[in-house]
Design a protein around this motif. Structure first.
Motif, PDB file in Angstrom:
ATOM      1  N   ALA A  23     -14.657 -24.220  28.642  1.00 60.09           N
ATOM      2  CA  ALA A  23     -14.623 -25.999  28.144  1.00 60.09           C
ATOM      3  C   ALA A  23     -15.599 -26.206  29.128  1.00 60.09           C
ATOM      4  O   ALA A  23     -15.200 -26.114  29.863  1.00 60.09           O
ATOM      5  N   PRO A  24     -15.960 -27.894  28.018  1.00 61.56           N
ATOM      6  CA  PRO A  24     -16.606 -29.202  29.148  1.00 61.56           C
ATOM      7  C   PRO A  24     -15.653 -29.264  30.189  1.00 61.56           C
ATOM      8  O   PRO A  24     -14.793 -29.133  29.978  1.00 61.56           O
ATOM      9  N   GLY A  25     -16.004 -28.741  31.537  1.00 65.86           N
ATOM     10  CA  GLY A  25     -16.180 -29.321  32.790  1.00 65.86           C
ATOM     11  C   GLY A  25     -14.464 -28.687  33.216  1.00 65.86           C
ATOM     12  O   GLY A  25     -14.008 -28.824  33.888  1.00 65.86           O
ATOM     13  N   VAL A  26     -14.023 -27.693  32.272  1.00 70.47           N
ATOM     14  CA  VAL A  26     -13.244 -26.222  32.976  1.00 70.47           C
ATOM     15  C   VAL A  26     -13.514 -24.871  33.230  1.00 70.47           C
ATOM     16  O   VAL A  26     -14.468 -24.440  31.917  1.00 70.47           O
ATOM     17  N   GLU A  27     -13.353 -24.297  33.983  1.00 69.12           N
ATOM     18  CA  GLU A  27     -13.899 -22.770  34.642  1.00 69.12           C
ATOM     19  C   GLU A  27     -13.392 -21.943  34.767  1.00 69.12           C
ATOM     20  O   GLU A  27     -12.083 -22.598  35.464  1.00 69.12           O
ATOM     21  N   GLY A  28     -13.395 -20.483  34.892  1.00 69.71           N
ATOM     22  CA  GLY A  28     -12.521 -19.896  36.064  1.00 69.71           C
ATOM     23  C   GLY A  28     -13.125 -18.997  36.506  1.00 69.71           C
ATOM     24  O   GLY A  28     -13.911 -18.971  35.996  1.00 69.71           O
ATOM     25  N   LEU A  29     -12.685 -18.138  36.929  1.00 67.77           N
ATOM     26  CA  LEU A  29     -13.243 -17.129  37.046  1.00 67.77           C
ATOM     27  C   LEU A  29     -12.552 -15.993  37.152  1.00 67.77           C
ATOM     28  O   LEU A  29     -10.734 -15.453  36.865  1.00 67.77           O
ATOM     29  N   VAL A  30     -13.316 -14.898  36.649  1.00 67.90           N
ATOM     30  CA  VAL A  30     -13.353 -13.447  36.208  1.00 67.90           C
ATOM     31  C   VAL A  30     -13.521 -12.292  37.249  1.00 67.90           C
ATOM     32  O   VAL A  30     -14.326 -12.426  37.465  1.00 67.90           O
ATOM     33  N   THR A  52     -18.695 -19.246  28.757  1.00 67.64           N
ATOM     34  CA  THR A  52     -19.492 -18.871  28.539  1.00 67.64           C
ATOM     35  C   THR A  52     -20.280 -18.216  29.944  1.00 67.64           C
ATOM     36  O   THR A  52     -19.443 -19.455  31.042  1.00 67.64           O
ATOM     37  N   VAL A  53     -21.092 -17.707  30.863  1.00 68.82           N
ATOM     38  CA  VAL A  53     -21.186 -17.156  32.398  1.00 68.82           C
ATOM     39  C   VAL A  53     -21.908 -18.339  32.644  1.00 68.82           C
ATOM     40  O   VAL A  53     -23.349 -18.239  32.438  1.00 68.82           O
ATOM     41  N   VAL A  54     -21.287 -18.673  33.223  1.00 69.73           N
ATOM     42  CA  VAL A  54     -22.145 -19.698  34.463  1.00 69.73           C
ATOM     43  C   VAL A  54     -22.857 -19.685  35.569  1.00 69.73           C
ATOM     44  O   VAL A  54     -23.883 -20.117  35.930  1.00 69.73           O
ATOM     45  N   ARG A  55     -22.172 -18.639  36.379  1.00 68.43           N
ATOM     46  CA  ARG A  55     -22.513 -18.590  37.649  1.00 68.43           C
ATOM     47  C   ARG A  55     -21.769 -17.461  37.634  1.00 68.43           C
ATOM     48  O   ARG A  55     -20.338 -16.934  38.075  1.00 68.43           O
ATOM     49  N   ILE A  56     -22.849 -16.711  39.007  1.00 66.29           N
ATOM     50  CA  ILE A  56     -21.711 -15.155  39.195  1.00 66.29           C
ATOM     51  C   ILE A  56     -21.795 -14.460  41.142  1.00 66.29           C
ATOM     52  O   ILE A  56     -22.883 -15.118  41.298  1.00 66.29           O
ATOM     53  N   MET A  57     -21.294 -14.416  41.295  1.00 62.54           N
ATOM     54  CA  MET A  57     -20.647 -14.318  42.838  1.00 62.54           C
ATOM     55  C   MET A  57     -20.336 -13.444  43.483  1.00 62.54           C
ATOM     56  O   MET A  57     -19.745 -12.289  42.517  1.00 62.54           O
ATOM     57  N   PRO A  58     -20.898 -12.456  44.544  1.00 57.05           N
ATOM     58  CA  PRO A  58     -20.763 -11.701  44.727  1.00 57.05           C
ATOM     59  C   PRO A  58     -19.173 -11.077  44.144  1.00 57.05           C
ATOM     60  O   PRO A  58     -19.047  -9.024  44.391  1.00 57.05           O
ATOM     61  N   PHE A  59     -18.337 -11.942  44.434  1.00 62.03           N
ATOM     62  CA  PHE A  59     -16.661 -11.574  43.864  1.00 62.03           C
ATOM     63  C   PHE A  59     -15.998 -11.022  43.075  1.00 62.03           C
ATOM     64  O   PHE A  59     -15.155 -10.880  41.954  1.00 62.03           O
ATOM     65  N   GLY A  60     -17.319 -12.252  41.612  1.00 69.71           N
ATOM     66  CA  GLY A  60     -16.719 -11.856  40.238  1.00 69.71           C
ATOM     67  C   GLY A  60     -17.712 -13.343  39.543  1.00 69.71           C
ATOM     68  O   GLY A  60     -18.970 -13.526  39.766  1.00 69.71           O
ATOM     69  N   ALA A  61     -17.122 -13.278  38.992  1.00 67.83           N
ATOM     70  CA  ALA A  61     -17.963 -14.517  37.422  1.00 67.83           C
ATOM     71  C   ALA A  61     -17.027 -15.645  37.123  1.00 67.83           C
ATOM     72  O   ALA A  61     -16.611 -15.374  36.600  1.00 67.83           O
ATOM     73  N   PHE A  62     -18.123 -16.604  36.662  1.00 66.93           N
ATOM     74  CA  PHE A  62     -16.766 -17.709  36.823  1.00 66.93           C
ATOM     75  C   PHE A  62     -17.808 -18.336  34.966  1.00 66.93           C
ATOM     76  O   PHE A  62     -19.170 -18.499  34.891  1.00 66.93           O
TER      77      PHE A  62
END
Length: 486
Positions: free
Chosen positions: A223-230, A209-219
């Motif tokens: 899983a709970p507590g696990v995020e990755g950057l696209v 699930t997309v949780v945050r969007i930044m100029p360089f990509g989307a987090f």
């Protein structure tokens, strides 16, 4: 007792009792402590108790009354799994509970505080700085920062709900009780994170699930507590200026794990993800979607000095060379015809899958306006046009998009309206007649269509309209008479 019999190996294919016991014991977890949360499977349902496999040598027991629904019915059966807390443990039995609740009073709360056992509480009201919570008929306070893992925007959402809490402070014989739900959520998140990280690896595909969007990509939360950057370059096969062109917060996405590296802080990980690689390469089936001669709608992605790039499908682009932009005018810069973002119709002229190159044409998609020119503009036909530009030898008149004809200065001079025509400015309307069409050379000669125009031409030829006709007729007549005299 026969020692030889005792030491006799088991029949082939069967395990000894000792092996079975050792195997059973190896899978057990004897490190359970009071306050631990476990997931157990129901192995038996008694009259007043439910027995649960805890994953240790000792089974767990939970009061059946704790598991009844609002109507007093037990909706569980053997084999179902439950999340429970350890409230006491010894070698023979492990007592379990959903969370300490009900009657019991201050003494039970003190025990829960000392042993770090979760208690069940109902949020009664949102008050200054936090929430008033009822725990075992006692009033407790939960600071707003301890209600959830994230910032609480609307406290009223929690009012009326029942959650498990841990007691952080127990003072004045229970008159000052401070509790936290956040600590329980953090433990659950840590357990979930550890379980996920044990099974995650590069090239794995997950839904997140997309949780945050930044100029360089989307987090993206995996899983709970696990995020990755696209990274923005991995959000889509299409070219993006901003991540918002492809995703928004809350979107569910299939993502592929590209890499897992140690983070800046000890124990943290950086996970690089890709949306487009989870989709697969769009060029794989491009031959089924793009064929030479097809007319397709595309979106202009960028312009260069030599032409414009057009996206036909996500990740599949072709080039419209500047020479393929218009039949109707000479194009010096692609921006004279298109700009990025335009949706246009193009025709596929060439397709090279090995080099992933597609040549496109705007002008062929629109069609050559000269293709049926001789049918549209027959000699003698009167048409309306507009002055395109004026030259010393005549006026170019636009008859239709991409179709210009020339009204020679000699025809203008012979016209009764010579002065009016000469005074016309570019863009002005003008009525002309078609004198001749040369489709091969893309030329159309025009006349003014009035009597003076015809008369002036015939006077120039040495005769009149009634007696001599055109110069060609006069020459033909002279030749004929010469033959007769000879």
């Amino acid at each position: 007792m026969n020692d030889d019999f005792e030491n006799e190996p088991p029949p082939e294919g069967e395990e000894s009792f000792a092996d079975l016991f050792e195997s059973y014991s190896a899978g057990m977890n004897d490190n359970l402590q009071v306050g631990d949360k476990i997931r157990g499977r129901i192995i038996s349902i008694g009259t007043s108790s439910v027995f649960v496999d805890t994953g240790t040598k000792a089974d767990g027991v939970v009061e059946k009354s704790e598991l009844l629904d609002e109507d007093g019915q037990l909706q569980l059966v053997e084999g179902d799994e439950l999340d429970l807390y350890v409230v006491s443990a010894d070698e023979s039995e492990i007592r379990l509970s959903k969370a300490i609740s009900g009657m019991g009073g201050v003494n039970m709360l003190r025990d829960a505080w000392e042993q770090r056992i979760p208690v069940e509480g109902k949020v009664v009201a949102a008050i200054k700085g936090g929430f008033q919570v009822e725990v075992i008929k006692q009033r407790a306070f939960c600071p707003i920062s301890q209600m959830d893992l994230t910032y609480v925007e609307d406290p009223e959402v929690y009012v009326g709900q029942t959650f498990p809490f841990v007691i952080k402070r127990f003072e004045e014989r229970g008159r000052n009780i401070v509790i936290s739900r956040r600590e329980i959520l953090q433990k659950e998140m840590e357990a979930s994170r550890n379980a996920f990280m044990e099974r995650v690896n590069a090239d794995a595909v997950f839904e997140g699930t997309v949780v945050r969007i930044m100029p360089f990509g989307a987090f993206v939360a995996l899983a709970p507590g696990v995020e990755g950057l696209v990274h923005i370059s991995e959000l889509s096969w299409s070219r993006l200026d901003t991540p918002e062109q492809a995703v928004k917060v809350g979107d569910r996405l299939q993502v592929k794990v590209l890499s897992i590296k140690d983070g800046d802080k000890p124990g943290t990980k950086k996970i690089a993800l890709s949306v487009k690689q989870a989709m697969g390469d769009p060029w794989v089936d491009a031959t089924n979607r793009v064929r030479v001669g097809d007319k397709l709608m595309g979106k202009v992605t960028r312009c260069a000095n030599f032409g414009a790039f057009v996206e036909l499908f996500p990740g599949i682009e072709g080039l419209v060379h500047i020479s393929e932009m218009s039949y109707t005018r000479r194009v010096m810069r692609p921006e004279e015809v298109v700009v990025p973002g335009d949706e246009i119709m193009v025709m596929v002229k060439e397709f090279n899958l090995d080099r992933k190159r597609i040549s496109l044409s705007i002008k062929d998609a629109e069609g050559d306006p000269w293709a049926d020119i001789e049918e549209k503009f027959k000699p003698g036909k009167t048409v309306q046009g507009r002055v395109e530009k004026k030259e010393g030898f005549g006026i170019f008149v636009n008859l239709a998009p991409g179709i210009n004809g020339l009204l020679p200065k000699s025809k203008m001079a012979a016209s009764e309206k010579a002065a009016q025509i000469d005074a016309l400015k570019p863009g002005a309307a003008i009525t002309v007649t078609i004198d001749g069409v040369n489709a091969r050379e893309r030329k159309i000669s025009l006349g003014t269509g009035d009597a003076a125009d015809d008369q002036g031409w015939q006077e120039f030829a040495g005769g009149t309209a009634d007696t001599l006709g055109s110069l060609g007729d006069q020459l033909k007549k002279a030749l004929s008479q010469k033959k007769k005299g000879g």
